[in-house]
Structure formats: C-alpha cells, structure tokens
Design a protein around this motif. Structure first.
Motif, PDB file in Angstrom:
ATOM      1  N   ARG A 135       2.013   4.900   9.315  1.00  0.00           N
ATOM      2  CA  ARG A 135       2.538   6.283   8.545  1.00  0.00           C
ATOM      3  C   ARG A 135       2.862   7.195   9.655  1.00  0.00           C
ATOM      4  O   ARG A 135       3.971   7.994   9.555  1.00  0.00           O
ATOM      5  CB  ARG A 135       1.411   6.628   7.807  1.00  0.00           C
ATOM      6  CG  ARG A 135       1.526   7.841   6.877  1.00  0.00           C
ATOM      7  CD  ARG A 135       0.518   8.254   5.886  1.00  0.00           C
ATOM      8  NE  ARG A 135       0.121   7.403   4.986  1.00  0.00           N
ATOM      9  CZ  ARG A 135      -1.073   6.666   4.844  1.00  0.00           C
ATOM     10  NH1 ARG A 135      -2.077   6.724   5.651  1.00  0.00           N
ATOM     11  NH2 ARG A 135      -0.916   5.779   3.856  1.00  0.00           N
ATOM     12  N   GLU A 136       1.943   7.489  10.783  1.00  0.00           N
ATOM     13  CA  GLU A 136       2.103   8.379  11.746  1.00  0.00           C
ATOM     14  C   GLU A 136       3.591   7.985  12.417  1.00  0.00           C
ATOM     15  O   GLU A 136       4.456   9.032  12.601  1.00  0.00           O
ATOM     16  CB  GLU A 136       1.302   8.213  12.604  1.00  0.00           C
ATOM     17  CG  GLU A 136       0.431   9.182  13.427  1.00  0.00           C
ATOM     18  CD  GLU A 136      -0.550   8.887  14.159  1.00  0.00           C
ATOM     19  OE1 GLU A 136      -0.483   8.686  15.371  1.00  0.00           O
ATOM     20  OE2 GLU A 136      -1.517   8.890  13.585  1.00  0.00           O
ATOM     21  N   ILE A 189       2.266   4.377   1.206  1.00  0.00           N
ATOM     22  CA  ILE A 189       2.539   5.068   2.581  1.00  0.00           C
ATOM     23  C   ILE A 189       2.580   6.496   2.309  1.00  0.00           C
ATOM     24  O   ILE A 189       2.144   7.201   3.206  1.00  0.00           O
ATOM     25  CB  ILE A 189       3.701   4.424   3.385  1.00  0.00           C
ATOM     26  CG1 ILE A 189       3.604   5.065   4.832  1.00  0.00           C
ATOM     27  CG2 ILE A 189       4.989   4.792   2.841  1.00  0.00           C
ATOM     28  CD1 ILE A 189       4.688   4.330   5.846  1.00  0.00           C
ATOM     29  N   ARG A 190       3.302   6.842   1.281  1.00  0.00           N
ATOM     30  CA  ARG A 190       3.343   8.412   1.032  1.00  0.00           C
ATOM     31  C   ARG A 190       3.291   8.680  -0.613  1.00  0.00           C
ATOM     32  O   ARG A 190       4.081   7.800  -1.219  1.00  0.00           O
ATOM     33  CB  ARG A 190       4.561   9.128   1.470  1.00  0.00           C
ATOM     34  CG  ARG A 190       4.006  10.341   2.052  1.00  0.00           C
ATOM     35  CD  ARG A 190       5.098  11.544   1.714  1.00  0.00           C
ATOM     36  NE  ARG A 190       5.626  11.902   3.074  1.00  0.00           N
ATOM     37  CZ  ARG A 190       6.797  12.625   3.313  1.00  0.00           C
ATOM     38  NH1 ARG A 190       6.921  13.422   1.885  1.00  0.00           N
ATOM     39  NH2 ARG A 190       7.269  13.079   4.265  1.00  0.00           N
ATOM     40  N   GLU A 236       6.356   9.164   9.921  1.00  0.00           N
ATOM     41  CA  GLU A 236       6.683  10.426   9.947  1.00  0.00           C
ATOM     42  C   GLU A 236       7.332  11.171  10.806  1.00  0.00           C
ATOM     43  O   GLU A 236       8.008  12.102  10.712  1.00  0.00           O
ATOM     44  CB  GLU A 236       5.142  11.018   9.296  1.00  0.00           C
ATOM     45  CG  GLU A 236       4.655  10.836   8.106  1.00  0.00           C
ATOM     46  CD  GLU A 236       5.089  11.315   6.932  1.00  0.00           C
ATOM     47  OE1 GLU A 236       6.004  12.249   6.948  1.00  0.00           O
ATOM     48  OE2 GLU A 236       5.095  10.985   5.744  1.00  0.00           O
ATOM     49  N   GLY A 246      -2.247  -1.332  11.073  1.00  0.00           N
ATOM     50  CA  GLY A 246      -2.717  -0.455  10.381  1.00  0.00           C
ATOM     51  C   GLY A 246      -1.843   0.614   9.606  1.00  0.00           C
ATOM     52  O   GLY A 246      -0.965   1.040  10.357  1.00  0.00           O
ATOM     53  N   MET A 247      -2.205   0.809   8.502  1.00  0.00           N
ATOM     54  CA  MET A 247      -1.344   1.825   7.719  1.00  0.00           C
ATOM     55  C   MET A 247      -1.298   2.985   8.378  1.00  0.00           C
ATOM     56  O   MET A 247      -0.255   3.787   8.238  1.00  0.00           O
ATOM     57  CB  MET A 247      -1.632   1.844   6.245  1.00  0.00           C
ATOM     58  CG  MET A 247      -0.804   2.846   5.172  1.00  0.00           C
ATOM     59  SD  MET A 247       0.984   2.287   5.529  1.00  0.00           S
ATOM     60  CE  MET A 247       1.106   1.275   4.092  1.00  0.00           C
ATOM     61  N   ASP A 248      -2.164   3.804   9.045  1.00  0.00           N
ATOM     62  CA  ASP A 248      -2.292   5.037   9.531  1.00  0.00           C
ATOM     63  C   ASP A 248      -1.378   5.041  10.684  1.00  0.00           C
ATOM     64  O   ASP A 248      -0.492   5.925  10.698  1.00  0.00           O
ATOM     65  CB  ASP A 248      -3.738   5.462   9.914  1.00  0.00           C
ATOM     66  CG  ASP A 248      -4.687   5.426   8.830  1.00  0.00           C
ATOM     67  OD1 ASP A 248      -4.342   5.686   7.770  1.00  0.00           O
ATOM     68  OD2 ASP A 248      -5.802   5.378   8.769  1.00  0.00           O
ATOM     69  N   THR A 249      -1.403   3.925  11.485  1.00  0.00           N
ATOM     70  CA  THR A 249      -0.419   4.099  12.636  1.00  0.00           C
ATOM     71  C   THR A 249       1.057   3.770  12.291  1.00  0.00           C
ATOM     72  O   THR A 249       1.960   4.736  12.624  1.00  0.00           O
ATOM     73  CB  THR A 249      -0.700   2.805  13.675  1.00  0.00           C
ATOM     74  OG1 THR A 249      -2.128   2.781  13.941  1.00  0.00           O
ATOM     75  CG2 THR A 249       0.162   2.783  14.810  1.00  0.00           C
ATOM     76  N   GLN A 309       0.762  -1.441  -0.002  1.00  0.00           N
ATOM     77  CA  GLN A 309       0.061   0.076   0.080  1.00  0.00           C
ATOM     78  C   GLN A 309       0.808   1.353  -0.051  1.00  0.00           C
ATOM     79  O   GLN A 309       2.024   1.453   0.570  1.00  0.00           O
ATOM     80  CB  GLN A 309      -0.995  -0.043   1.262  1.00  0.00           C
ATOM     81  CG  GLN A 309      -1.711  -1.282   1.488  1.00  0.00           C
ATOM     82  CD  GLN A 309      -2.533  -1.125   2.740  1.00  0.00           C
ATOM     83  OE1 GLN A 309      -2.867  -0.133   3.333  1.00  0.00           O
ATOM     84  NE2 GLN A 309      -2.130  -2.301   3.671  1.00  0.00           N
TER      85      GLN A 309
END
Lengths: 100, 556
Positions: free
Chosen positions: B264-265, B217-218, B268, B259-262, B215
């Motif tokens: 990604r956070e 990520i950025r 970053e 999860g991708m959101d975690t 997926q």
C-alpha cells in the motif's frame, strides 16, 4: 546390481499445420496412428530419436517422449492423457476417433 | 455499446496483418517455434491436446447481435460449428488450423473484436458483472470504466512482460456477480459520503495453486484517480513480483510475501508521482466512452401477456422462476439463457444457437447480449410481455433449460478433453452430475447450489469458490477427484475447505449424491440453501456422508 528396466517409449508431437497429435515412425515420418509409431526400448536410442524429432520443427511442434507398451497392432499408450490423444475429446465425436 | 474509433480500428487491423505475416513465416520455415510461440500467444493462439485453440476476448462480456452472428460464422467456417464460453468472458474455438487463424482474426476485426492479450503475462480481458447496465441493485454501469481499462491496458508498453498474467474484474453492484475478490485487482463501485463515484480497490485475490481472497488496498479511490491508481499498483507489482518462480509470481504472492502495508505504501507513493501525468485526459476519454453506454429507452407495454402466460403454462412459469433476474426497469427482466442443458457440455453453444440468440437480442432485447463467467448467455433487457415468445424460441433450440443457479448449472473448464495443462477431465463429470440429478428430479427441491469443476490446480473452473468444488487430479496414472465444500465467489467470498481423500471417476457422482442427501436431511427447510447449511453445521455431517466406511470403523 539391478537396473530398473526401461519403460518403452514413442516420440509424440503436434502437427504444425493442423495441431493434432502425431507420432514418429521408424522410417522418420510422422503418423496420425500411434500403433504405427516406432516403439523404442532403449534409453539412448530414445534420446537420439527425440533429438531428431526436435529438429523437425517445420513439420511438428513440441516433440516429447511418451511411455508406451507393445500391443497387438503396435505401440499403445499407458497413460490416460496419451490415450485421449489417440482418440480425441469425450464430449463429441471429433478428432481422431472419427477421422481415418 | 462502445464502437471502435479510427485508432482502435487501425491498431487491430495492423495486428492482424502482422500476425498474418508471422504465420506465413512460421509455415515457410523462416520462424522457429521458439520465435513464433510468444507471437501466437500474444494473439490468443494456444496449442492444445488435439488442435490449436483460439481464445477470443469478449470485453466485459458484452456483445451485440452482429458480433454474435460473426462468432457463429467463424465457428461454421473455420471450426466445428460451435464455440466454448469460458469463466473469463472469452469464447474459445477448439479446432482451428494454423493457416486459417489470420482470417479468423480478420473476421473478428470486422465486428470490432480481437484475441489480443487473451494469453501471456499481460493484463487480460477485463471482466465485469454480466448484469451490468440492467441490474436493479446496480449503483452504476461498470462497463464504461471497464472499457477505459481495456484501452489503457491494451498494448500498454510497460505491461507486456509482467511477472505473470494479470486479471481485473469490475462490479457496479454491491452484490458481487463478477468474483472480484478472486482477481489480481477487483474493483467495486461505491459512492463516498459526498455522493461522489469511486471504487473500493481489492488486490491480491486469485485461485489456482495458492487460492487467496483479495484484500482491500484502499476503501475509496475517486473515479478520476482510478487509472493512475491502477497503473501504480501494476508498476509496483512489475518491480516487486517474483520472476524466479512461476508459482510465486502472481500479485497474491507479492502481497503475501511483502505484506499489504508495504504494498500500500509503495502504491500510494507511486500514485502521487503518476497522478499529474494523466492530466485529465483519461477523464475526457471516459466521458466519451460513457456516451456509448447510455441505457436504452425502455418501453412500457403492460404485463398482461406475461401474467397470463405464467398462469397458463407451468413450464414457462418454472423457467421464469429460475432464469429471470430483477431489472432496473420494472416492466423488464434480465434473462439468463442456460447453456447447460442436462448432459450437454457447460458453456458450449452451437452456431445455430448463437444465431437464435442474436436474433432474439436484435428483435426483443435492444440488441444487447452478455456472456457470464458462469458460462451462460444473458439477454439483459427483455420486456416481460415478450418473454413468452423468447421462451418458446429458446425451447425450440434447446436453450430453455430452467436450471440457472441450480445443481446442473455447473461451471466446468475444458479439462483433459482439450487442455494441455489438465490433469483430469472436467466435462464428463459435469455431464454425469447434471444427468443424474435430472433423472432423480431433485434439482428444484435442492435449490440454490453452485458446483464448479476444474481439471487441474490452475482452477479455471473456479472450484475453490464453488459451494461444492471438484478438482480433477492425476493420482498414479488414474483420474481422481477432490471435493471442497463451502466456497463462495460473491461479496461474502470464501475459499472452500477440502473434504478429504479424492474419488475415482466412477465414485465421484455417487459421492456428490451422498453429499446432497446429507444436505436435504440436515437443512432446516427448503429456504436454507446448501451453503447456509454448511456454514451452520460445518464439515462434519458432510464428511460423514462422503466417507461412510470411516464412520463405521470409528463406531466399531
């Protein structure tokens, strides 16, 4: 009470220097011909022989017990993977199938 | 092409010397196998079914003629006269003896090659589009960035004991030929609205036991931020990735569980911390590396010889139809040399073939060679007027098979003919399929079709992304082959769907033949490839062809 009969075993490993398949004989040496290996029909003896083989770490690598059955000339493999190890790859005449 | 600087040279030589000492101490009994095993794996040395196996990295698939000749020399001197090109742009030698391996590594170092990090829980050989630097559809050559990543990841002190192995692939083209979405990190070169170069970063792809498509990520990481961004991803994975269960240790599982959101956070946040540490040095290094990848000065010579050979020689024409790809310079072509002669072992080249390829590259190909993940050899820059000579030479050495992209251009892992992890053989199945469809003379009629075969669940043969995937398993002590359909390894990546129960070794080729018959019967025309027909109709007609008995019993 009936116990499942023990499937006979041989001890297999890879030779340290050459890397090819070898099997443990009854006189504690290693052979490149599985039919010369010791066929072990007792579980306790098999474990004992495996411990001996693992102690041979300066001659062989990765000793393990393999199912085998008595054949005309000695022990034979029962599983295709172990049968391949007695011969070599199927795409070229390399390995044990062409070596004496 | 990149050339080692003094640092690279000293590092590789030192590793060879260290390994020479380690091998000596193993042979004289000072080191046990438990102590030696991690050391040999760090240097790409495995112990397989019949022998040791040395896996040599071909960074981003790029070789010159001198390196290819050395690979041939190594095959003759310490192996059985051939090498096996793998799906990760490595070459494997299947028969080395332990005492010879340090000499083999020394011979590799002589031509700026090594086997470092081709095993173990490290960042493995960085792979790239095999048409890099040549393809007409390319935004930029991905190899400088791949070389930068190679330097950054080699012996990186934090990343020698990751939870599991880690694979990075880079493409510089919108048409993904590097299977980037099936890698732990896939990088796709893009430009932002201002025209600046950067990367779409994809994370968490992978095949194996739990196949997943990566997926994003950025969507855009500027080129200047790429290394700190990659380091941030691997940092987060290194801390979060599971070490309690080998089967849940790859980053695809880390992404799925957190999860991708975690992810990604966290990436970053770590990226913000790391960014300033890099201080621009990586960009200076990249600029130096880029000088090594300047495109050759492509010559112009007219196309008369090419056109007349095409008109007069049908065999040459057929080969140019299948084995050439569009080059960025219109008088040149990219030549894919098939290492898949019908009935031969996919990816195996003899030392003689390697020398022929080296000679052709040196004389007629600007001294450049690539190895593809599809186990073929590429001559990336050939002037079209030289193609008749290239073809004639290839033909004399069994290298002119006109089957690239067709049913016999099969990816196959070594399987149980060599690999200690395999559950069934792959190579004989590939050989039988290629031989059968050659006999039927149906290959060109069938058209574009990718068959990929793995001999175990680890999926080195990429079966999940084959249009037809074949997975060899051990079912109650017998080799058994499962079929998946509809996989795709390109920019429209998809995991194939399992068709149903597996087939025995005797049944698998007839089953593939029934599948192909069903495709030919159902396609809208020759322009509709197998994958398109599958996407239009779904599994049903293919399932009916694979399992006719079931259809009959349902009808009764």
């Amino acid at each position: 009470m009936s116990r499942r009969p023990y499937t006979p075993k041989v001890v297999a490993a890879n030779d340290l220097l050459k890397g090819d398949a070898v099997w443990l004989t009854a006189n504690d040496s290693w052979t490149r011909n599985m039919c010369e290996a010791e066929l072990i029909e007792d579980e306790a003896i098999a474990e004992d022989r495996l411990i001996f083989a693992i102690g041979q770490g300066n001659i062989v690598v990765g000793a393990y017990l393999v199912d085998a059955r008595p054949g005309e000339n000695g022990p034979e493999p029962t599983h295709f993977r172990e049968a391949f190890r007695t011969r070599g790859p199927s795409n070229y005449p390399h390995g044990k199938q062409v070596e004496s | 092409m990149y050339h080692y600087n003094d640092f690279d040279e000293a590092f590789v030589r030192e590793r060879v010397a260290q390994f020479r000492g380690q091998v000596e101490r193993r042979i004289d009994g000072s080191l046990t196998e438990d102590e030696f095993k991690p050391l040999r794996l760090m240097n790409g040395l495995y112990l397989q079914l019949h022998a040791y196996m040395l896996r040599v990295a071909i960074p981003y698939g790029t070789l010159n003629s001198r390196q290819m000749r050395q690979l041939a020399m190594i095959a003759d001197r310490w192996d059985k006269g051939y090498g096996h090109f793998t799906t990760r742009q490595n070459i494997q030698y299947n028969w080395p003896e332990l005492k010879d391996v340090p000499d083999m590594l020394e011979a590799l170092a002589d031509v700026e090659m090594h086997a470092i990090q081709t095993s173990g829980n490290t960042i493995r050989n960085v792979t790239a589009d095999h048409f890099a630097g040549a393809a007409a559809d390319e935004i930029a050559d991905p190899r400088p960035i791949a070389e930068l990543i190679r330097q950054w990841s080699t012996d990186h002190p934090e990343f020698q004991f990751l939870p599991r192995k880690f694979k990075i692939a880079v493409t510089g083209s919108p048409n993904d030929r590097a299977v980037t979405k099936a890698h732990d990190i896939g990088l796709r070169m893009v430009r932002n609205d201002a025209g600046e170069p950067g990367f779409e970063v994809v994370v968490g792809g992978g095949l194996g036991r739990t196949p997943m498509i990566g997926q994003v990520i950025r969507e855009f990481v500027p080129q200047s931020d790429l290394l700190p961004y990659l380091e941030a991803i691997v940092n987060v994975y290194n801390l979060l990735g599971r070490r309690d269960n080998k089967y849940k240790a790859r980053i695809k599982i880390t992404v799925a569980e957190n999860g991708m959101d975690t992810i990604r956070e966290k990436v970053e946040a770590q990226f913000e911390r790391l960014k300033s540490d890099f201080g621009g040095f990586d960009q200076e290094l990249l600029a130096r590396i880029e000088h090594s990848f300047v495109a050759p000065d492509f010559r112009t010579a007219g196309l008369e010889k090419f056109n007349s050979a095409r008109a007069s020689n049908p065999a040459f024409r057929a080969w140019t139809d299948t084995n050439l790809s569009e080059h960025r310079h219109d008088e040149h072509a990219i030549v894919t040399v098939s290492i898949k002669a019908h009935g031969a072992t996919p990816g195996d080249a003899t030392s003689e073939q390697m020398r022929v390829l080296a000679d052709l590259a040196e004389r007629l190909g600007y001294d450049e060679i690539r190895i593809s993940h599809e186990q073929n050899v590429i001559l990336p820059h050939v002037h079209k007027s030289d193609l008749p000579e290239v073809y004639a030479t290839l033909r004399d050495h069994g290298l002119a098979t006109a089957n690239v992209g067709l049913i016999s251009d099969i990816i196959a892992c070594p399987g149980m003919d060599y690999c200690a992890l395999a559950t069934a053989r792959s190579i004989p199945i590939a050989q039988e399929i290629a031989t059968r469809f050659d006999e039927l003379k149906l290959e060109h009629e069938i058209g574009q079709l990718k068959i990929k075969i793995s001999g175990c669940i680890n999926a080195c043969g990429h079966h999940h992304v084959g249009h037809i995937g074949i997975l060899g398993l051990d079912r109650a002590g017998v080799e058994n082959y499962q079929i998946t359909l509809g996989g795709d390894g390109t920019e429209t990546a998809a995991i194939g769907e399992r068709a149903g129960p597996g087939f025995s070794a005797e049944e698998i080729v007839p089953a593939i033949e029934r599948l192909i018959d069903a495709y030919l019967a159902h396609r809208e025309g020759p322009e509709e490839a197998f994958l398109q027909t599958y996407r239009r109709l779904g599994m049903a007609p293919f399932k009916a062809a694979l399992y006719p008995e079931k259809e009959q019993s349902r009808a009764a």
